[in-house]
Design a protein around this motif. Structure first.
Motif, short mmCIF file in Angstrom:
data_model
loop_
_atom_site.label_atom_id
_atom_site.label_comp_id
_atom_site.label_asym_id
_atom_site.label_seq_id
_atom_site.Cartn_x
_atom_site.Cartn_y
_atom_site.Cartn_z
N GLY A 270 0.80 -1.22 0.00
CA GLY A 270 0.00 0.00 0.00
C GLY A 270 0.83 1.27 0.00
O GLY A 270 0.31 2.36 0.12
N ILE A 271 2.15 1.13 -0.13
CA ILE A 271 3.06 2.27 -0.23
C ILE A 271 3.52 2.30 -1.68
O ILE A 271 4.35 1.47 -2.09
N PRO A 272 2.97 3.20 -2.51
CA PRO A 272 3.19 3.13 -3.96
C PRO A 272 4.65 2.99 -4.39
O PRO A 272 4.96 2.11 -5.20
N GLU B 46 15.15 5.13 4.67
CA GLU B 46 14.87 6.55 4.85
C GLU B 46 13.41 6.75 5.27
O GLU B 46 13.12 7.54 6.17
N LEU B 47 12.50 6.03 4.64
CA LEU B 47 11.09 6.14 5.02
C LEU B 47 10.87 5.64 6.45
O LEU B 47 10.12 6.27 7.22
N LYS C 18 1.30 5.88 7.77
CA LYS C 18 0.83 7.01 8.58
C LYS C 18 1.57 8.28 8.15
O LYS C 18 0.97 9.33 7.98
N LEU C 19 2.87 8.16 7.92
CA LEU C 19 3.69 9.28 7.49
C LEU C 19 3.30 9.76 6.10
O LEU C 19 3.19 10.95 5.85
N LEU D 84 5.69 -5.19 8.74
CA LEU D 84 5.84 -4.65 10.09
C LEU D 84 6.03 -3.13 10.07
O LEU D 84 5.54 -2.42 10.95
N TYR D 85 6.75 -2.61 9.07
CA TYR D 85 6.96 -1.17 9.04
C TYR D 85 5.88 -0.44 8.24
O TYR D 85 5.70 0.77 8.39
#
Length: 144
Positions: free
Chosen positions: A16-18, A67-68, A133-134, A126-127
């Motif tokens: 879900g993080i493009p 970095e993220l 959220k960020l 996990l991350y």
């Protein structure tokens, strides 16, 4: 023609993080390209170049992921970085073995498939909520 992909990418593999999902697909695509060469008799000639690409692209991917995680204050960052270093070292070892003409094609493919799918579907999940959220991304990404 039967499916010639080694790893089938599907919705269950997305976080879900493009940007991360796109990079994961690129890594899987590189592994599938190597599999294609192996299946068509060019594996020994292509293992070093493909693993070289994978090694460099993985370094970029890990830098971005880390970095993220850092920006999201993910508490497991240091442990995750250790996993990244282990994969980078193992990939480099496989590339060095291939450069010495060992028959490492299927061993390399099996390792890469197992490591990446396990890493994406367990460790990276996990991350993902912290980074989502960020970045205000889709926290409800499908998974198994």
């Amino acid at each position: 023609m039967p499916n010639s992909l080694f790893i089938i990418w599907g919705p269950s593999n997305t976080l879900g993080i493009p940007i991360i999902d796109e990079q994961h697909r690129a890594i899987v695509s590189t592994i599938n390209s190597f599999y294609f060469f192996v299946k068509h008799g060019s594996g020994p000639r292509m293992v070093a170049p493909v693993l070289g690409i994978l090694e460099h692209y993985t370094a970029i991917h890990f830098k971005l992921e880390e970095e993220l995680m850092r920006r999201a204050a993910y508490p497991g960052l240091e442990e995750h970085k250790v996993l990244h270093r282990k994969l980078a070292e193992r990939t480099k070892t496989i590339a060095l073995e291939a450069a010495r003409d060992y028959d490492v094609d299927m061993k390399a493919l099996s390792f890469l498939k197992e490591w990446w799918l396990d890493h994406i579907n367990k460790e990276d999940r996990l991350y993902a909520p912290h980074v989502c959220k960020l970045m205000h991304c889709d926290v409800g990404a499908p998974h198994h």
